[in-house]
Design an enzyme around this catalytic site. Structure first.
Site, mmCIF file in Angstrom:
data_model
loop_
_atom_site.group_PDB
_atom_site.id
_atom_site.type_symbol
_atom_site.label_atom_id
_atom_site.label_comp_id
_atom_site.label_asym_id
_atom_site.label_seq_id
_atom_site.Cartn_x
_atom_site.Cartn_y
_atom_site.Cartn_z
ATOM 1 N N ARG A 27 0.963 -1.311 0.072
ATOM 2 C CA ARG A 27 -0.016 0.037 0.032
ATOM 3 C C ARG A 27 0.988 1.324 -0.053
ATOM 4 N NH1 ARG A 27 -5.166 -1.152 1.599
ATOM 5 N NH2 ARG A 27 -5.662 1.016 2.368
ATOM 6 N N ASN A 101 -5.305 5.384 10.684
ATOM 7 C CA ASN A 101 -5.190 5.830 9.392
ATOM 8 C C ASN A 101 -6.247 6.981 9.104
ATOM 9 O OD1 ASN A 101 -3.616 3.559 9.081
ATOM 10 N ND2 ASN A 101 -5.013 2.270 7.883
ATOM 11 N N GLY A 102 -5.838 7.639 8.253
ATOM 12 C CA GLY A 102 -6.659 8.816 8.279
ATOM 13 C C GLY A 102 -6.090 10.143 8.534
ATOM 14 N N LYS A 486 1.614 4.515 -17.125
ATOM 15 C CA LYS A 486 2.301 3.392 -16.674
ATOM 16 C C LYS A 486 3.652 3.802 -16.630
ATOM 17 C CE LYS A 486 -0.084 1.803 -15.236
ATOM 18 N NZ LYS A 486 -1.204 1.636 -14.790
#
Ligand code: M6R
Length: 605
Positions: A27, A101-102, A486
């Site tokens: 992540r 988280n946040g 990409k």
């Protein structure tokens, strides 16, 4: 972005938490930490480290026993990446530990008040505010202490709280940042992402915004932040632990590119209706009567999902003849858009967590719009927030750079376009033609991936470029945009995408031998126009790589892609360019699965 994992049970907790953190590494993060306790432990034991989970692991002392703990991977928002700013955060007495988280929007104000009251802060984070607020509560139960603290908080959070005096439980809460409970045999897990849980249990409970939970080794309870009980029933996660493994590939990106034939097979499975030359999209909840009332389709997504949406808009216009367009959700949410009752809004997201997309969906719903989700992660925030939707069934995508999910999302759009088209004016024979094209896709993807060696050789050449230009016209333009994204994400080579039709309105000035151009040249009604663009570039000594359905004379090299139906061609034409980006990045020695500065799920603004 940030990740949370927690455990309560009988097992040695530290290795379990470290394994969970490793599974969340994809992540994106810059530091990590773990805090543990247990029935026999006195107090909390904590280790934190800037850097990778392996740096944290190296710091964990030999004697670090416990059976309960919470851990975190942090992506810096308030304060630089450092040991001090890594989570968990403890209070002055080392009794309360919080991972979060946040973003706490009013952290500065709360911090100032706490400092005025004599609290000493050890980090620059917004999260530490929450730790001190929990520690200052005198409520009898830990749950009430957390609830009281949360009452002061404005912003988003997924949190897990451990308290030395209540070491039989972990208290968690969610508001805008995912929290999932994992139910085991006399053990419980908590995480921000099922990836951290699935090797232990596939029975999960996903909390809703405004929900809290207490997990104990053999029990869990869910309730609202106001304290009323909620009934969160466990569901079974369909993704297996093995889907998160590298499966013999050197990187997740490579694995995921090569999974695309199977992934496309999955998004099609059970959805084609040959009898009426259409598709069934069970989750859509849109009967023919309502579908006919749709006068416009507006697609919202970010990054790669936005590009998939651009392809989707094109397909919807072509097959259903409904005006459609795509817009970055990150822009849409800030421009006080006019919300029209006859427009079908479609939110696209791999993770289902992207904050900009979620915020756009919430704003749309607030204004009374009907919003569909095209999402990969089942039960994710956007999937839950949308009124109805379609899952793309790509399976877990671990590499930060999206590949298989992009392809599956474009196929999901083809299904939606066919569905809307057949309710309107798309003929049976056209319906049949598109269905036959969709069925050909998996084999054509396999066929294209066989050309890896050829693309690898080209990538070696392109790795020397300082910059690259990607061009395409109409159907080819979103393909060019996605290919350019990409390449820059994974190789860090500057790349720009332009409609081929716009070349002579400016970008032609850039053409010289050192700037390679990648041209998307489908064999469709615009072939001759595209060829003219190649002529223009060649006349200025530009180097050209064409992605086309047949050899292009003006190109220095053509990657020949199998031809499908014109409307479906964009699905296939991006795939060799995923391989080109991959091998260029490999030649440059890049960190392919975790490109610098990027996170898999962008859960903050
Ligand atoms: O999870 P989402 O599809 O909502 O993510 C949106 C973008 O952040 C994402 O597509 C990003 O552009 C990827 N890194 C693309 O490879």
């Amino acid at each position: 972005m940030c990740g949370i994992v927690g455990y309560i049970g009988k097992r040695d907790v530290a290795p379990l938490l470290l394994e969970g953190l490793q599974r969340l590494e994809y992540r994106g993060y810059d530091s990590a930490g773990v805090v543990i306790t247990g029935p026999k432990a006195t107090g909390l034991k904590m280790v934190k480290a800037k850097g990778r989970v392996r740096d944290l692991e190296a710091r964990v002392p030999k004697r670090f026993a416990g059976t309960t703990g919470i851990a975190h991977t942090r992506w810096a928002t308030h304060g630089a990446p450092s040991d001090e700013n890594a989570h968990p955060h403890l209070d002055a007495e080392n009794k309360v530990a919080v991972v979060h988280n946040g973003i706490i929007d009013n952290a500065a104000e709360l911090r100032a008040k706490l400092i005025a009251d004599g609290v000493t802060f050890l980090s620059e984070t917004d999260t530490e505010v929450l730790t001190h607020l929990v520690a200052r509560s005198t409520a009898e139960k830990l749950e009430d202490r957390v609830r009281e603290a949360l009452r002061h908080i404005e912003g988003t959070y997924g949190i897990a709280v451990l308290h030395a005096d209540f070491n039989d439980r972990i208290v968690v809460a969610r508001n805008g940042s995912p929290v999932v409970l994992g139910i085991g045999e006399k053990e419980m897990f908590v995480a921000s992402d099922v990836a951290a849980l699935v090797s232990h249990t596939r029975q999960v409970v996903t909390l809703d915004d405004g929900e809290m939970a207490t997990i104990k080794a053999d029990d869990y309870r869910t309730y609202t932040t106001e304290g009323s009980r909620t009934s969160a029933e466990p569901t079974t996660v369909e993704w297996e632990a093995e889907s998160y493994d590298m499966g013999g590939h050197d990187t997740y990106m490579h694995k995921e590119i090569f999974e695309q034939a199977d992934a496309v097979d999955r998004v099609l499975r059970g959805r084609i209706d040959d009898r009426f030359s259409t598709v069934h999209l069970g989750g859509l909840n849109l009967d023919a009567h309502d579908a006919r009332k749709v006068r416009r389709v507006k697609i919202l997504g970010c990054g790669t999902s936005y590009h998939a949406g651009m392809i989707g808009a094109q397909m919807i216009e072509e097959l259903a003849r409904i005006p459609a367009d795509a817009e970055p959700a990150s822009e849409f949410r800030y421009r006080n858009a006019v919300v029209d009752p006859d427009t079908l809004y479609v939110a696209v997201s791999q993770s289902g967590e992207t904050y900009d997309v979620l915020a756009a969906v919430q704003e749309l719903k607030r204004k009374g719009a009907r919003v569909f989700g095209i999402v990969n992660v089942v039960g994710s925030a956007i999937a839950r927030e949308a009124d109805a939707g379609v899952y793309v069934h790509a399976g877990p995508e671990v590499c930060v750079v999206s590949t298989k999910c992009f392809t599956n999302t474009t196929v999901a759009f083809a299904l939606l376009a066919l569905h809307l088209g057949r309710i309107r004016d798309l003929s049976v024979s056209d319906g049949k033609r598109i269905i036959a094209g969709l069925r050909r896709l998996p084999a054509q993807i396999e066929q294209m991936l066989e050309r890896e060696d050829e693309i690898k050789k080209l990538a070696q050449e392109f790795a020397e470029a300082k910059s690259m230009l990607f061009i395409g016209r109409v159907r080819g333009y979103p393909v060019a945009r996605e290919a350019s994204l990409k390449l820059k994400e994974v190789s860090y080579i500057h790349a720009e995408a332009y409609p081929a039709s716009e070349l002579k309105h400016g970008p032609l000035a850039l053409i010289e031998p050192a700037l390679p151009t990648v041209a998307i040249v489908p064999d469709d009604d615009l072939l001759e126009k595209n060829r003219a663009a190649l002529e223009e570039i060649k006349a200025r000594s530009g180097r050209i790589l064409a992605v086309a359905h047949r050899e292009q004379e003006k190109a220095d090299h053509t990657i020949v892609v199998p031809k499908n139906e014109d409307e479906l061609d964009p699905i296939l034409m991006g795939i060799p360019l995923q391989l080109l980006a991959y091998h260029t990045a490999l030649a440059l020695g890049r960190d392919i699965d975790k490109p610098r500065n990027l996170a898999k799920s962008v859960t903050v603004e």
